[in-house]
Design a protein around this motif. Structure first.
Motif, short mmCIF file in Angstrom:
data_model
loop_
_atom_site.label_atom_id
_atom_site.label_comp_id
_atom_site.label_asym_id
_atom_site.label_seq_id
_atom_site.Cartn_x
_atom_site.Cartn_y
_atom_site.Cartn_z
N GLU A 1 -0.56 1.30 4.32
CA GLU A 1 -1.21 0.91 3.60
C GLU A 1 -1.92 2.11 2.34
O GLU A 1 -1.84 1.52 1.31
N ARG A 2 -1.87 3.27 2.58
CA ARG A 2 -1.78 4.52 1.69
C ARG A 2 -0.84 4.68 1.18
O ARG A 2 -0.93 5.01 -0.25
N ASP A 3 0.31 4.07 1.41
CA ASP A 3 2.10 3.96 0.16
C ASP A 3 1.68 3.02 -0.46
O ASP A 3 2.27 2.97 -2.08
N ARG A 4 1.11 1.75 -0.06
CA ARG A 4 1.17 0.48 -0.66
C ARG A 4 -0.11 0.89 -2.14
O ARG A 4 0.34 0.15 -3.51
N ILE A 5 -0.76 1.59 -1.32
CA ILE A 5 -2.31 2.37 -3.13
C ILE A 5 -0.99 2.90 -4.27
O ILE A 5 -1.60 3.14 -5.00
N ILE A 6 -0.57 3.81 -2.82
CA ILE A 6 -0.38 5.02 -4.21
C ILE A 6 1.66 4.14 -4.73
O ILE A 6 0.76 4.59 -6.33
N GLN A 7 1.68 3.01 -4.77
CA GLN A 7 2.38 2.66 -4.88
C GLN A 7 1.50 1.91 -6.31
O GLN A 7 2.34 2.11 -7.23
N GLU A 8 0.70 1.33 -5.95
CA GLU A 8 -0.43 0.59 -7.76
C GLU A 8 -0.69 1.21 -7.99
O GLU A 8 -0.64 1.48 -9.34
N TYR A 9 -1.10 2.04 -7.92
CA TYR A 9 -1.53 3.16 -8.69
C TYR A 9 -0.68 4.13 -9.92
O TYR A 9 -0.90 3.95 -10.54
N ALA A 10 0.57 4.40 -9.05
CA ALA A 10 1.71 4.12 -10.18
C ALA A 10 1.95 3.51 -10.86
O ALA A 10 2.32 3.75 -12.49
N LYS A 11 2.19 2.55 -11.11
CA LYS A 11 2.70 0.94 -12.00
C LYS A 11 0.87 1.11 -12.77
O LYS A 11 2.32 1.16 -13.68
N LYS A 12 -0.14 1.25 -12.65
CA LYS A 12 -0.84 1.80 -13.36
C LYS A 12 -1.33 2.29 -15.01
O LYS A 12 -1.18 2.72 -15.72
N GLU A 13 -0.33 3.90 -13.22
CA GLU A 13 0.01 5.38 -14.90
C GLU A 13 0.80 4.60 -15.67
O GLU A 13 1.07 5.81 -16.57
N THR A 14 1.72 3.64 -15.22
CA THR A 14 3.27 4.14 -15.61
C THR A 14 3.23 2.35 -16.76
O THR A 14 3.35 2.30 -18.16
#
Length: 394
Positions: A381-394
């Motif tokens: 779940e933590r990895d999923r949240i990080i990935q979604e945050y990274a997508k928003k940043e790019t």
């Protein structure tokens, strides 16, 4: 020859009893040979529906005492017929210098009387409904300690009986033969005046294995659905090597967690596989004076030191019951009778406790497995949240 007793079961039994007391075996056998056993069977084997009507009629006229007296009379004549039949077969074997007649009886016919007695008891339970309380005993222990054999003799069956004759499945191997929790209402050591509910569980082996979690889940389900109250929980141990090892410690911990610390007042220990004949007792006492008392007291003290029961708890009782006792040994028969009576006395004194609030307790393995699964879920779940945050940043 003419049968001097006719078809009257009471007269027949009393007459044979007098001859047997004189040890006139030949006369007893000749007299038994002259009986019309088919007529005696008809008289002694009262059909269930007729038995119900007789008991109900007495209940209506004389209340509970009359019904109980009729019930005991029905049991008595059924048992007297069976005793006459057994005596005839025994004396026939004696005359012919063999054992095949009694062996065949034990193999094929012995179960019929227990079935009849249990059927009569079923009528009494139905007639009196909640007025009779049947004590319930839960047996737990390591695989190979003889739980199922112990259950069988407590149910009035040969120790090696199995579920094909309504017994508890046993095995001569160390592998567990009981695979699910089994509940049976039985006549205690075949005595129809003493009815007991026995709960036989699969053997615990290693508290780190998931197999034990399955066992726990199974008997928790049974306790919640089929058994409303328990009077006694028995830990069975091989008396030849009674060790307070990991599996037993785990069992005690689990039972304590399931029923709360108050359960200590309803615990007991049965040592199995301990021959009580003169030779074996003498050998044990040579190694350690008063060996069995020394071993039992010492083992109970080790348990109490390890787990420290609540203050005010009654001390654990222990019993020596050898399911595979030698019925040719007078010493072993006496020892079994004494243990049987002591056990029933203690059981009768135990107040029952409810099982409907029993909680399933997880073994170490199953608990760790669930914790690991939770950790893996949290990481994912933590990895999923990080990935979604990274997508928003790019």
């Amino acid at each position: 020859m003419d049968n001097p007793l006719g078809s009257d079961i009471e007269t027949a039994f009393n007459h044979i009893e007098k001859i047997v007391k004189k040890k006139d075996w030949n006369s007893a056998y000749r007299t038994l040979e002259g009986y019309d056993f088919s007529m005696l069977y008809i008289q002694s084997n009262i059909p269930a529906e007729r038995a119900r009507k007789l008991i109900m009629a007495e209940l209506a006229v004389k209340d509970k005492k009359g019904a109980l007296k009729t019930y005991l009379y029905i049991l008595g004549i059924r048992q007297k017929y069976e005793a006459l039949k057994q005596m005839k077969l025994f004396l026939k074997d004696l005359q012919e210098h063999r054992t095949s007649n009694m062996e065949d009886y034990l193999k094929f016919d012995a179960r019929s009387i227990l079935s009849d007695l249990e059927e009569y008891w079923g009528i009494m339970k139905d007639v009196f409904r909640d007025k009779f309380k049947v004590p319930a005993v839960l047996l737990v222990g390591k695989t190979g300690t003889g739980k199922s054999s112990l259950c069988n003799i407590m149910a009035g069956l040969p120790p090696d009986s199995d579920d094909r004759i309504d017994g508890f499945a046993t095995s001569i191997e160390t592998e567990a033969c009981t695979v699910t929790t089994t509940v049976k209402e039985c006549c205690y050591f075949g005595d129809p005046r003493r009815v007991i509910k026995l709960i036989d569980t699969p053997g615990f082996d290693d508290p780190s294995k998931n197999h034990d979690a399955t066992i726990i889940a199974d008997f928790v389900k049974i306790l919640n659905e089929e058994v409303t109250e328990l009077n006694l929980i028995i830990f069975t141990l091989n008396g030849q090597s009674p060790r307070l090892e990991g599996s037993l410690k785990a069992m005690i911990t689990i039972i304590q967690k399931m029923f709360s610390v108050k359960v200590w007042n309803n615990l007991a220990v049965v040592f199995t596989k301990m021959p009580m004949d003169k030779k074996n007792v003498k050998r044990r006492n040579k190694r350690q004076p008063d060996h069995d008392t020394y071993t039992g007291d010492g083992f109970v003290k080790r348990i109490e030191k390890e787990f420290m029961p609540p203050e005010g708890s009654k001390r654990l009782k222990y019993f020596y019951i050898d399911a595979h006792f030698n019925d040719d040994s007078k010493k072993e028969i006496i020892a079994l009778e004494e243990s049987k009576e002591q056990f029933w006395e203690i059981l009768s004194q135990k107040e029952s406790f409810k099982t409907n609030l029993v909680q399933e307790v997880l073994t170490e393995y199953d608990s760790l497995k669930k914790n690991l699964e939770m950790k893996e879920y949290q990481i994912a779940e933590r990895d999923r949240i990080i990935q979604e945050y990274a997508k928003k940043e790019t």
